[in-house]
Design a protein around this motif. Structure first.
Motif, PDB file in Angstrom:
ATOM      1  N   THR A 345       1.438  -1.346   0.257  1.00 32.87           N
ATOM      2  CA  THR A 345       0.362  -0.174  -0.240  1.00 32.87           C
ATOM      3  C   THR A 345       1.178   1.301   0.290  1.00 32.87           C
ATOM      4  O   THR A 345       1.877   1.876   0.946  1.00 32.87           O
ATOM      5  CB  THR A 345      -0.746   0.423   1.079  1.00 32.87           C
ATOM      6  OG1 THR A 345      -1.639  -1.246   1.387  1.00 32.87           O
ATOM      7  CG2 THR A 345      -2.182   1.002   1.728  1.00 32.87           C
ATOM      8  N   PRO A 346       1.045   1.973  -0.951  1.00 32.38           N
ATOM      9  CA  PRO A 346       1.437   3.548  -0.904  1.00 32.38           C
ATOM     10  C   PRO A 346       1.039   4.568   0.212  1.00 32.38           C
ATOM     11  O   PRO A 346      -0.532   4.085   0.045  1.00 32.38           O
ATOM     12  CB  PRO A 346       1.590   4.114  -2.371  1.00 32.38           C
ATOM     13  CG  PRO A 346      -0.252   3.232  -2.987  1.00 32.38           C
ATOM     14  CD  PRO A 346      -0.196   1.871  -2.167  1.00 32.38           C
ATOM     15  N   GLN A 347       1.898   5.259  -0.276  1.00 33.92           N
ATOM     16  CA  GLN A 347       1.682   6.264   0.756  1.00 33.92           C
ATOM     17  C   GLN A 347       0.787   7.976  -0.447  1.00 33.92           C
ATOM     18  O   GLN A 347       1.038   7.732  -0.935  1.00 33.92           O
ATOM     19  CB  GLN A 347       2.718   6.524   1.823  1.00 33.92           C
ATOM     20  CG  GLN A 347       3.475   7.735   0.900  1.00 33.92           C
ATOM     21  CD  GLN A 347       3.332   9.692   0.508  1.00 33.92           C
ATOM     22  OE1 GLN A 347       2.655  10.294   0.950  1.00 33.92           O
ATOM     23  NE2 GLN A 347       3.846   9.804  -0.733  1.00 33.92           N
ATOM     24  N   LEU A 348      -0.086   8.813   0.452  1.00 39.67           N
ATOM     25  CA  LEU A 348      -0.763   9.105  -0.394  1.00 39.67           C
ATOM     26  C   LEU A 348      -0.487  10.354  -0.301  1.00 39.67           C
ATOM     27  O   LEU A 348      -1.137  11.429  -1.154  1.00 39.67           O
ATOM     28  CB  LEU A 348      -2.404   9.538   0.007  1.00 39.67           C
ATOM     29  CG  LEU A 348      -2.731   7.866  -0.115  1.00 39.67           C
ATOM     30  CD1 LEU A 348      -4.553   7.831   0.377  1.00 39.67           C
ATOM     31  CD2 LEU A 348      -3.109   7.220  -1.279  1.00 39.67           C
ATOM     32  N   TYR A 349       0.478  10.902  -0.477  1.00 40.66           N
ATOM     33  CA  TYR A 349       0.585  12.526   0.461  1.00 40.66           C
ATOM     34  C   TYR A 349       1.223  12.915  -1.189  1.00 40.66           C
ATOM     35  O   TYR A 349       2.332  11.998  -1.461  1.00 40.66           O
ATOM     36  CB  TYR A 349       1.608  13.197   1.604  1.00 40.66           C
ATOM     37  CG  TYR A 349       1.238  12.918   2.801  1.00 40.66           C
ATOM     38  CD1 TYR A 349       0.642  14.297   3.146  1.00 40.66           C
ATOM     39  CD2 TYR A 349       1.034  11.562   3.192  1.00 40.66           C
ATOM     40  CE1 TYR A 349      -0.213  14.312   4.295  1.00 40.66           C
ATOM     41  CE2 TYR A 349      -0.449  12.146   4.508  1.00 40.66           C
ATOM     42  CZ  TYR A 349      -0.732  13.150   4.786  1.00 40.66           C
ATOM     43  OH  TYR A 349      -1.443  13.252   5.724  1.00 40.66           O
ATOM     44  N   ASN A 350       1.607  14.244  -1.411  1.00 41.71           N
ATOM     45  CA  ASN A 350       1.763  14.847  -2.624  1.00 41.71           C
ATOM     46  C   ASN A 350       1.713  13.288  -3.832  1.00 41.71           C
ATOM     47  O   ASN A 350       2.560  13.964  -5.152  1.00 41.71           O
ATOM     48  CB  ASN A 350       3.400  15.057  -2.286  1.00 41.71           C
ATOM     49  CG  ASN A 350       3.493  16.410  -1.542  1.00 41.71           C
ATOM     50  OD1 ASN A 350       3.206  16.546  -0.550  1.00 41.71           O
ATOM     51  ND2 ASN A 350       3.688  17.321  -2.571  1.00 41.71           N
ATOM     52  N   LEU A 351       0.577  13.683  -3.874  1.00 45.90           N
ATOM     53  CA  LEU A 351       0.449  12.866  -5.613  1.00 45.90           C
ATOM     54  C   LEU A 351       0.330  13.459  -6.643  1.00 45.90           C
ATOM     55  O   LEU A 351       0.701  12.985  -7.918  1.00 45.90           O
ATOM     56  CB  LEU A 351      -0.697  12.062  -5.162  1.00 45.90           C
ATOM     57  CG  LEU A 351      -1.135  10.512  -3.738  1.00 45.90           C
ATOM     58  CD1 LEU A 351      -2.342   9.853  -4.514  1.00 45.90           C
ATOM     59  CD2 LEU A 351       0.399   9.998  -4.298  1.00 45.90           C
ATOM     60  N   LYS A 352      -0.009  14.969  -6.821  1.00 40.23           N
ATOM     61  CA  LYS A 352      -0.334  15.565  -8.023  1.00 40.23           C
ATOM     62  C   LYS A 352       0.805  16.052  -8.292  1.00 40.23           C
ATOM     63  O   LYS A 352       0.619  16.968  -9.737  1.00 40.23           O
ATOM     64  CB  LYS A 352      -1.539  16.486  -7.487  1.00 40.23           C
ATOM     65  CG  LYS A 352      -1.119  18.047  -7.155  1.00 40.23           C
ATOM     66  CD  LYS A 352      -1.969  18.141  -6.846  1.00 40.23           C
ATOM     67  CE  LYS A 352      -1.498  19.472  -5.427  1.00 40.23           C
ATOM     68  NZ  LYS A 352      -3.265  20.917  -5.540  1.00 40.23           N
ATOM     69  N   ASP A 353       2.399  15.615  -8.283  1.00 42.11           N
ATOM     70  CA  ASP A 353       2.812  16.390  -8.471  1.00 42.11           C
ATOM     71  C   ASP A 353       3.464  14.977  -9.987  1.00 42.11           C
ATOM     72  O   ASP A 353       3.984  15.709 -11.356  1.00 42.11           O
ATOM     73  CB  ASP A 353       4.229  16.075  -7.905  1.00 42.11           C
ATOM     74  CG  ASP A 353       4.584  17.757  -6.894  1.00 42.11           C
ATOM     75  OD1 ASP A 353       3.521  18.762  -7.268  1.00 42.11           O
ATOM     76  OD2 ASP A 353       4.749  17.150  -5.605  1.00 42.11           O
ATOM     77  N   SER A 365      -4.607   9.861 -13.213  1.00 38.41           N
ATOM     78  CA  SER A 365      -5.879  10.997 -12.502  1.00 38.41           C
ATOM     79  C   SER A 365      -5.602  10.751 -11.074  1.00 38.41           C
ATOM     80  O   SER A 365      -5.461   9.270 -10.843  1.00 38.41           O
ATOM     81  CB  SER A 365      -6.362  12.206 -13.042  1.00 38.41           C
ATOM     82  OG  SER A 365      -7.400  11.182 -12.863  1.00 38.41           O
ATOM     83  N   VAL A 366      -5.326  11.178 -10.129  1.00 39.80           N
ATOM     84  CA  VAL A 366      -5.522  10.310  -9.019  1.00 39.80           C
ATOM     85  C   VAL A 366      -7.716  10.379  -8.706  1.00 39.80           C
ATOM     86  O   VAL A 366      -7.985   8.670  -8.407  1.00 39.80           O
ATOM     87  CB  VAL A 366      -5.596  11.813  -7.893  1.00 39.80           C
ATOM     88  CG1 VAL A 366      -6.845  11.140  -6.223  1.00 39.80           C
ATOM     89  CG2 VAL A 366      -4.681  11.973  -7.549  1.00 39.80           C
ATOM     90  N   ARG A 367      -8.414  11.268  -9.941  1.00 39.83           N
ATOM     91  CA  ARG A 367     -10.122  10.316  -9.782  1.00 39.83           C
ATOM     92  C   ARG A 367      -9.549   9.156 -10.601  1.00 39.83           C
ATOM     93  O   ARG A 367     -10.805   8.543 -10.293  1.00 39.83           O
ATOM     94  CB  ARG A 367     -10.656  11.483 -10.485  1.00 39.83           C
ATOM     95  CG  ARG A 367     -12.149  11.167 -10.281  1.00 39.83           C
ATOM     96  CD  ARG A 367     -13.084  12.155 -11.843  1.00 39.83           C
ATOM     97  NE  ARG A 367     -14.248  12.463 -10.869  1.00 39.83           N
ATOM     98  CZ  ARG A 367     -15.127  11.185 -11.828  1.00 39.83           C
ATOM     99  NH1 ARG A 367     -14.265  10.243 -12.259  1.00 39.83           N
ATOM    100  NH2 ARG A 367     -16.270  11.511 -11.057  1.00 39.83           N
ATOM    101  N   ASP A 368      -9.023   8.978 -10.832  1.00 39.23           N
ATOM    102  CA  ASP A 368      -9.047   7.382 -12.225  1.00 39.23           C
ATOM    103  C   ASP A 368      -9.162   6.218 -11.276  1.00 39.23           C
ATOM    104  O   ASP A 368      -9.500   5.564 -11.312  1.00 39.23           O
ATOM    105  CB  ASP A 368      -8.267   7.535 -13.270  1.00 39.23           C
ATOM    106  CG  ASP A 368      -8.319   7.868 -14.478  1.00 39.23           C
ATOM    107  OD1 ASP A 368      -9.410   8.936 -14.350  1.00 39.23           O
ATOM    108  OD2 ASP A 368      -7.376   8.836 -15.421  1.00 39.23           O
ATOM    109  N   ALA A 406     -10.761  12.624  -4.229  1.00 33.49           N
ATOM    110  CA  ALA A 406     -10.168  12.864  -5.226  1.00 33.49           C
ATOM    111  C   ALA A 406      -9.114  14.357  -4.541  1.00 33.49           C
ATOM    112  O   ALA A 406      -8.238  14.810  -4.241  1.00 33.49           O
ATOM    113  CB  ALA A 406     -10.232  13.361  -6.248  1.00 33.49           C
ATOM    114  N   LEU A 407     -10.936  15.510  -4.704  1.00 34.84           N
ATOM    115  CA  LEU A 407     -10.351  17.192  -4.045  1.00 34.84           C
ATOM    116  C   LEU A 407      -9.456  16.562  -2.670  1.00 34.84           C
ATOM    117  O   LEU A 407      -7.972  17.739  -2.123  1.00 34.84           O
ATOM    118  CB  LEU A 407     -11.633  17.651  -3.728  1.00 34.84           C
ATOM    119  CG  LEU A 407     -11.383  19.270  -3.086  1.00 34.84           C
ATOM    120  CD1 LEU A 407     -10.367  20.009  -4.952  1.00 34.84           C
ATOM    121  CD2 LEU A 407     -12.206  20.031  -3.102  1.00 34.84           C
TER     122      LEU A 407
END
Length: 446
Positions: A345-353, A365-368, A406-407
């Motif tokens: 299981t990966p960590q979830l911080y700073n994914l949108k980079d 995308s995160v939403r996907d 996602a937001l």
């Protein structure tokens, strides 16, 4: 006129007083705030259980009993992690002194690679977030140092006892009982040194990624004094070594924490760190979305392995053959068929980079990826339904609810100041995270 001026001053005072209402002691949490806090307390016992410590709070940050975190180690490790002068064992001379640990784990990409596949030796260029790094035309694909799986972030690794998607590095915790798989003559043999995953990966990574700790360079540079302070009890014969370099890098990595993200600020008492929509997304994350069942703890990573049926790296642009062991994830390490296709299981911080998600980067995308988990229809035909995690089932979230989660993940779990973990410059004077000519142009580094 005098009365009018007095009235105006009174109105201004009243406005300023009301604008400071958020600082008053009688402020009361909104229902959204209270509801989220109650959810977290019910699930984890307290808000504090999800708080990431300050990066210099070495007594609180989880550390390896054999490698205590000290300021001196962290300062040394920060430099070594980014030091391109360690790239001294390339297959081709053109890459000499041009790559570092940070080539595949840098701040601009949330300490992931800016590429679908991270490239160490054999890569040229950087772009803006590492996305512009390409294979050098001089290299055959077999000679590249390229990742066969998406490079995981080093953010919040202090909360992982084993490392890599298959968890093969680490001698304790999750890897207890896997000693038979610490194959002699492979990087996994480093587990026999008895360290946790962060330290073991750092030790193995120096060799795997064609780096070299040059004792003569250390002794002739300002690194010597840094090693001396970081390892004061070591004699000169065993101070300037690969092992000590790796332990310093690991100590630094443990301090790379996304503790300035809005969710972390909220956990620490800033009730205005997240918007109402982000609060709604957080409530769904910790309730109907069931994200917390896997993504728990301060890093929101947990320490379990699950088969979610995601695709491996694929496509004409993939630069390496993906072998069966890599495809099988945890099972490729343990040899236990019950572990096949399970990934950490990966960590979830700073994914949108970055623009790719999942161990094979098959989502854009995160939403996907939230939608994928919501629908629970696995995409990898090699993974049979009976191999899938019991937690992989439809969640019945609406499109609006998926958007809200996602937001929360994209915004509330985003630390905007990761460059604080980069050095200003290196003792070698080299550019970083890469020092090839095209990277230097891209980054404006001379």
């Amino acid at each position: 006129m005098k009365n009018l001026k007095s009235f105006t001053l009174l109105m201004v005072f009243a406005y300023l007083s009301s604008s400071c209402a958020t600082d008053q002691d009688d402020y009361v949490q909104t229902p959204l705030q209270s509801s989220l806090e109650k959810q977290i307390i019910e699930l984890f016992g307290s808000k504090e259980s999800l708080i990431l410590p300050a990066s210099n709070d070495y007594n609180i940050i989880p550390n390896d009993a054999k490698n205590s975190i000290t300021k001196a180690k962290v300062e040394l490790g920060k430099l070594l992690f980014h030091e391109t002068f360690l790239g001294k064992n390339p297959k081709m001379d053109e890459s000499m002194n041009s790559y570092s640990c940070a080539s595949c784990h840098h701040a601009a990409a949330g300490f992931q690679s800016g590429l679908l596949q991270g490239i160490g030796e054999g890569g040229i260029g950087f772009g803006l977030r590492g996305e512009g790094r390409l294979k050098s035309s001089s290299y055959l694909e077999r000679d590249l140092d390229v990742q066969p799986i998406k490079s995981p972030s080093i953010l919040n690794v202090a909360y992982q006892d084993v490392m890599l998607w298959n968890g093969q590095f680490g001698a304790v915790g999750s890897n207890a009982g896997t000693e038979a798989n610490w194959t002699v003559g492979t990087p996994k043999e480093n587990n026999s040194l008895g360290f946790e995953g962060v330290e073991t990966q750092a030790i193995a990574g120096i060799g795997v990624h064609r780096q070299l700790i040059d004792e003569d360079f250390i002794k002739s540079s300002s690194y010597k004094a840094l090693f001396d302070v970081a390892f004061p009890n070591d004699t000169e014969d065993n101070c300037y070594t690969k092992l000590n370099a790796a332990l310093a890098i690991a100590a630094y990595e443990r301090t790379v924490l996304s503790n300035e993200a809005p969710f972390q600020l909220w956990l620490n008492g800033d009730d205005f760190a997240m918007s109402d929509d982000e609060l709604q997304g957080a409530r769904l994350f910790f309730d109907k979305g069931q994200c917390y069942t896997c993504h728990s703890g301060p890093g929101l990573n947990g320490m379990e392995f699950h088969a979610l049926g995601m695709n491996d790296l694929a496509g004409e642009n993939v630069l390496t053959v993906i072998d069966e062991a890599t495809k099988k994830g945890r099972g490729g390490f343990t040899g236990n068929s019950e572990d096949d296709y399970k990934f950490k299981t990966p960590q979830l911080y700073n994914l949108k980079d970055v623009d790719f998600y999942g161990h094979g980067g098959s989502f854009t995308s995160v939403r996907d990826i939230i939608s994928y988990k919501n629908e629970a229809a696995h995409e990898n035909s090699d993974v049979s339904s009976n191999k899938l995690s019991s937690l992989f089932h439809p969640l019945n979230l609406t499109d609006e609810e998926v958007d809200l989660i996602a937001l929360f993940v994209e915004n509330s779990l985003y630390d905007p100041n990761l460059k604080r973990y980069q050095p200003v410059s290196l003792p070698s004077g080299n550019c970083f995270p890469n020092a090839d000519s095209q990277s230097s142009i891209d980054m404006g580094c001379n």
